[in-house]
Design a protein around this motif. Structure first.
Motif, PDB file in Angstrom:
ATOM      1  N   ALA A  89      19.641  19.379 112.070  1.00  0.00           N
ATOM      2  CA  ALA A  89      20.053  20.146 110.958  1.00  0.00           C
ATOM      3  C   ALA A  89      21.476  19.885 110.413  1.00  0.00           C
ATOM      4  N   SER A  90      21.450  20.150 109.324  1.00  0.00           N
ATOM      5  CA  SER A  90      22.664  19.896 108.428  1.00  0.00           C
ATOM      6  C   SER A  90      23.794  21.348 109.220  1.00  0.00           C
ATOM      7  N   PRO A  91      25.164  20.770 109.139  1.00  0.00           N
ATOM      8  CA  PRO A  91      25.997  21.742 109.481  1.00  0.00           C
ATOM      9  C   PRO A  91      26.275  22.705 108.514  1.00  0.00           C
ATOM     10  N   THR A  92      26.677  23.975 108.689  1.00  0.00           N
ATOM     11  CA  THR A  92      27.328  24.653 107.683  1.00  0.00           C
ATOM     12  C   THR A  92      28.507  24.158 107.132  1.00  0.00           C
ATOM     13  N   CYS A  93      28.820  24.206 105.865  1.00  0.00           N
ATOM     14  CA  CYS A  93      29.740  23.897 104.979  1.00  0.00           C
ATOM     15  C   CYS A  93      30.854  24.683 105.411  1.00  0.00           C
ATOM     16  N   ARG A  94      32.166  23.871 105.688  1.00  0.00           N
ATOM     17  CA  ARG A  94      33.396  24.288 106.182  1.00  0.00           C
ATOM     18  C   ARG A  94      34.248  24.465 104.819  1.00  0.00           C
ATOM     19  N   GLY A  95      34.035  24.028 103.863  1.00  0.00           N
ATOM     20  CA  GLY A  95      34.770  23.916 102.511  1.00  0.00           C
ATOM     21  C   GLY A  95      35.410  22.752 102.484  1.00  0.00           C
TER      22      GLY A  95
END
Length: 98
Positions: A89-95
């Motif tokens: 799964a792709s990681p959550t965007c951290r900006g």
């Protein structure tokens, strides 16, 4: 033609047995059609390390690479895919600053 369709069409040059191209731009803050994930299963990847596999993908995409901000690549041989069967799964965007 939508960018995702252009990416898929270009990646067909790798003669994939399995190909998923996902637009994950909604998970990021850089706008539409900016972040993609590609899962590519192809016998062309046999005997190639990860860097060489990615270089093959970049060669197929050519100028399209300059039109996307990010492309997560998950490249497998058919044997690897038979064992794994799913890409991470792709990681959550951290900006942009994290």
């Amino acid at each position: 033609m939508a960018k995702i369709d252009q990416l898929r069409a270009a990646l067909e040059a790798l003669q994939p047995q399995h190909l998923d191209v996902l637009d994950e731009s909604h998970m990021h803050s850089r706008g539409l059609e900016t972040h993609y994930k590609a899962v590519i299963v192809s016998p062309v990847f046999a005997d190639l390390n990860a860097v060489k596999r990615h270089q093959r993908v970049y060669a197929c995409l050519g100028e399209l690479m300059g039109q996307v901000h990010a492309l997560a690549l998950h490249t497998y041989t058919p044997q690897e895919w038979a064992q794994q069967g799913v890409a991470p799964a792709s990681p959550t965007c951290r900006g942009g600053s994290a």
